[in-house]
Design a protein around this motif. Structure first.
Motif, PDB file in Angstrom:
ATOM      1  N   ALA A 165       0.830  -1.203   0.000  1.00 42.98           N
ATOM      2  CA  ALA A 165       0.000   0.000   0.000  1.00 42.98           C
ATOM      3  C   ALA A 165       0.864   1.252   0.000  1.00 42.98           C
ATOM      4  O   ALA A 165       0.585   2.229  -0.705  1.00 42.98           O
ATOM      5  N   HIS A 166       1.927   1.246   0.797  1.00 43.67           N
ATOM      6  CA  HIS A 166       2.838   2.394   0.847  1.00 43.67           C
ATOM      7  C   HIS A 166       3.526   2.604  -0.502  1.00 43.67           C
ATOM      8  O   HIS A 166       3.703   3.754  -0.957  1.00 43.67           O
ATOM      9  N   GLU A 167       3.904   1.506  -1.141  1.00 42.20           N
ATOM     10  CA  GLU A 167       4.610   1.588  -2.420  1.00 42.20           C
ATOM     11  C   GLU A 167       3.746   2.198  -3.524  1.00 42.20           C
ATOM     12  O   GLU A 167       4.245   2.959  -4.360  1.00 42.20           O
ATOM     13  N   VAL A 168       2.444   1.910  -3.507  1.00 44.29           N
ATOM     14  CA  VAL A 168       1.541   2.412  -4.548  1.00 44.29           C
ATOM     15  C   VAL A 168       0.941   3.762  -4.167  1.00 44.29           C
ATOM     16  O   VAL A 168       1.049   4.751  -4.899  1.00 44.29           O
ATOM     17  N   ASP A 169       0.287   3.789  -3.006  1.00 43.47           N
ATOM     18  CA  ASP A 169      -0.481   4.977  -2.623  1.00 43.47           C
ATOM     19  C   ASP A 169       0.390   6.162  -2.223  1.00 43.47           C
ATOM     20  O   ASP A 169      -0.021   7.322  -2.427  1.00 43.47           O
ATOM     21  N   ASN A 170       1.551   5.906  -1.664  1.00 39.79           N
ATOM     22  CA  ASN A 170       2.421   6.994  -1.217  1.00 39.79           C
ATOM     23  C   ASN A 170       3.562   7.264  -2.195  1.00 39.79           C
ATOM     24  O   ASN A 170       3.600   8.316  -2.842  1.00 39.79           O
ATOM     25  N   VAL A 171       4.455   6.305  -2.319  1.00 37.43           N
ATOM     26  CA  VAL A 171       5.621   6.485  -3.176  1.00 37.43           C
ATOM     27  C   VAL A 171       5.196   6.638  -4.643  1.00 37.43           C
ATOM     28  O   VAL A 171       5.690   7.505  -5.368  1.00 37.43           O
ATOM     29  N   GLY A 172       4.268   5.787  -5.077  1.00 32.81           N
ATOM     30  CA  GLY A 172       3.823   5.841  -6.471  1.00 32.81           C
ATOM     31  C   GLY A 172       3.143   7.152  -6.826  1.00 32.81           C
ATOM     32  O   GLY A 172       3.384   7.718  -7.904  1.00 32.81           O
ATOM     33  N   THR A 173       2.314   7.661  -5.920  1.00 37.70           N
ATOM     34  CA  THR A 173       1.636   8.934  -6.174  1.00 37.70           C
ATOM     35  C   THR A 173       2.640  10.081  -6.233  1.00 37.70           C
ATOM     36  O   THR A 173       2.521  10.986  -7.079  1.00 37.70           O
ATOM     37  N   CYS A 174       3.637  10.048  -5.365  1.00 40.02           N
ATOM     38  CA  CYS A 174       4.678  11.088  -5.401  1.00 40.02           C
ATOM     39  C   CYS A 174       5.451  11.053  -6.717  1.00 40.02           C
ATOM     40  O   CYS A 174       5.793  12.101  -7.288  1.00 40.02           O
ATOM     41  N   LYS A 175       5.736   9.850  -7.202  1.00 37.00           N
ATOM     42  CA  LYS A 175       6.430   9.739  -8.493  1.00 37.00           C
ATOM     43  C   LYS A 175       5.573  10.301  -9.629  1.00 37.00           C
ATOM     44  O   LYS A 175       6.090  10.949 -10.547  1.00 37.00           O
ATOM     45  N   LEU A 176       4.272  10.058  -9.581  1.00 40.64           N
ATOM     46  CA  LEU A 176       3.367  10.609 -10.588  1.00 40.64           C
ATOM     47  C   LEU A 176       3.384  12.133 -10.584  1.00 40.64           C
ATOM     48  O   LEU A 176       3.424  12.778 -11.642  1.00 40.64           O
ATOM     49  N   ILE A 177       3.369  12.725  -9.404  1.00 43.94           N
ATOM     50  CA  ILE A 177       3.374  14.183  -9.292  1.00 43.94           C
ATOM     51  C   ILE A 177       4.688  14.770  -9.804  1.00 43.94           C
ATOM     52  O   ILE A 177       4.705  15.759 -10.545  1.00 43.94           O
ATOM     53  N   ASP A 178       5.799  14.147  -9.430  1.00 47.22           N
ATOM     54  CA  ASP A 178       7.102  14.624  -9.900  1.00 47.22           C
ATOM     55  C   ASP A 178       7.209  14.496 -11.422  1.00 47.22           C
ATOM     56  O   ASP A 178       7.752  15.385 -12.094  1.00 47.22           O
ATOM     57  N   ALA A 179       6.712  13.387 -11.955  1.00 44.02           N
ATOM     58  CA  ALA A 179       6.756  13.173 -13.402  1.00 44.02           C
ATOM     59  C   ALA A 179       5.867  14.177 -14.132  1.00 44.02           C
ATOM     60  O   ALA A 179       6.224  14.665 -15.214  1.00 44.02           O
ATOM     61  N   ALA A 180       4.728  14.482 -13.549  1.00 43.90           N
ATOM     62  CA  ALA A 180       3.814  15.451 -14.167  1.00 43.90           C
ATOM     63  C   ALA A 180       4.475  16.829 -14.251  1.00 43.90           C
ATOM     64  O   ALA A 180       4.346  17.536 -15.273  1.00 43.90           O
ATOM     65  N   LYS A 181       5.172  17.214 -13.205  1.00 44.24           N
ATOM     66  CA  LYS A 181       5.892  18.491 -13.227  1.00 44.24           C
ATOM     67  C   LYS A 181       6.967  18.507 -14.305  1.00 44.24           C
ATOM     68  O   LYS A 181       7.112  19.476 -15.036  1.00 44.24           O
ATOM     69  N   ALA A 182       7.703  17.398 -14.389  1.00 40.31           N
ATOM     70  CA  ALA A 182       8.776  17.296 -15.379  1.00 40.31           C
ATOM     71  C   ALA A 182       8.235  17.300 -16.808  1.00 40.31           C
ATOM     72  O   ALA A 182       8.880  17.817 -17.725  1.00 40.31           O
ATOM     73  N   ALA A 183       7.037  16.731 -16.999  1.00 42.09           N
ATOM     74  CA  ALA A 183       6.446  16.660 -18.340  1.00 42.09           C
ATOM     75  C   ALA A 183       5.703  17.941 -18.718  1.00 42.09           C
ATOM     76  O   ALA A 183       5.228  18.057 -19.851  1.00 42.09           O
ATOM     77  N   GLY A 184       5.577  18.867 -17.785  1.00 38.51           N
ATOM     78  CA  GLY A 184       4.896  20.119 -18.085  1.00 38.51           C
ATOM     79  C   GLY A 184       3.375  20.030 -18.053  1.00 38.51           C
ATOM     80  O   GLY A 184       2.691  20.836 -18.675  1.00 38.51           O
ATOM     81  N   VAL A 185       2.871  19.051 -17.296  1.00 36.25           N
ATOM     82  CA  VAL A 185       1.422  18.918 -17.157  1.00 36.25           C
ATOM     83  C   VAL A 185       0.913  20.110 -16.332  1.00 36.25           C
ATOM     84  O   VAL A 185       1.452  20.403 -15.262  1.00 36.25           O
ATOM     85  N   LYS A 186      -0.131  20.760 -16.820  1.00 33.48           N
ATOM     86  CA  LYS A 186      -0.610  21.993 -16.185  1.00 33.48           C
ATOM     87  C   LYS A 186      -1.461  21.759 -14.953  1.00 33.48           C
ATOM     88  O   LYS A 186      -1.461  22.538 -14.018  1.00 33.48           O
ATOM     89  N   LYS A 187      -2.247  20.681 -14.983  1.00 32.99           N
ATOM     90  CA  LYS A 187      -3.107  20.435 -13.825  1.00 32.99           C
ATOM     91  C   LYS A 187      -3.450  18.956 -13.711  1.00 32.99           C
ATOM     92  O   LYS A 187      -3.248  18.211 -14.634  1.00 32.99           O
TER      93      LYS A 187
END
Length: 219
Positions: A197-219
């Protein structure tokens, strides 16, 4: 430019209307005062003539200004509004698109105009089959019917927040304007539930947010 020119034109017309209204009111008061000393009938007739004259002048000025603006191509009553209000196309990525929440979001987005939808899933082959089939699932004390979804206009991309790196997730999100995070831990081994649960819900979500910033996703 057309909208600004139209605004200037309308302000000019309003200014002309106020000017003629002020002149007309002043003239009517002056005429009424002068004519009242001689004949009430004459005053009434004079008021009507002055009022009609000011209205004709205002109408003539309005027609002239509108014709001039149309000739110069400042605005087109039938097309200017349509061009200004046409919504821009957008691309939305739904991470965890085959889950309970993600599938509902995917269904809504797929029906929206000017929207490109990308379903980010762990297994694209299984997701394609799952989305195209209707089913009945038991969720706790609830029995839910899940309708099939036309995935013809939906792009499937492989994404696993537990095993993928931030860089590889960034590549998946490339070109997206928005990101919907609907990933969630799926219970498995009871002895490893907390770690998973920690690997998906916590670490995985943080990776998604960091990747979105790097990809220039606006929202």
């Amino acid at each position: 430019m057309k909208s600004a020119a139209l605004t200037i034109l309308l302000l000019s017309l309003a200014k002309q209307a106020l000017a003629f209204s002020s002149i007309s009111s002043s003239s009517l008061r002056s005429t009424t005062t002068t004519a009242a000393s001689t004949s009430p009938l004459f005053a009434t007739a004079n008021n009507d003539d002055d009022n009609s004259l000011s209205r004709r002048d205002l109408f003539t000025q309005t027609i002239s200004l509108t014709a001039a603006a149309t000739t110069l191509g400042l605005f087109s009553p039938l097309t200017a509004t349509a061009d200004d209000t046409k919504p821009a196309a957008s691309t939305v990525v739904v991470a965890g698109a085959t889950g309970q929440t993600g599938r509902r979001v995917l269904e809504r987005l797929a029906s929206q105009p000017n929207t490109s939808v990308i379903a980010a899933v762990r297994n694209t082959d299984k997701a394609s089959k799952s989305l195209s089939e209707s089913s009945t699932v038991v969720r706790g004390a609830m029995i839910q019917k899940v309708p099939s979804l036309d995935a013809a206009g939906i792009e499937l991309r492989k994404l696993d927040v537990a095993s993928d790196t931030t860089d590889s997730i960034t590549a998946v999100l490339a070109g997206a304007d928005s990101l919907v995070i609907a990933v969630g831990f799926v219970p498995g081994n009871p002895l490893k539930m907390n770690a998973a649960a920690h690997e998906v819900d916590n670490v995985g979500t943080c990776k998604l947010i960091d990747a979105a910033k790097a990809a220039g996703v606006k929202k």
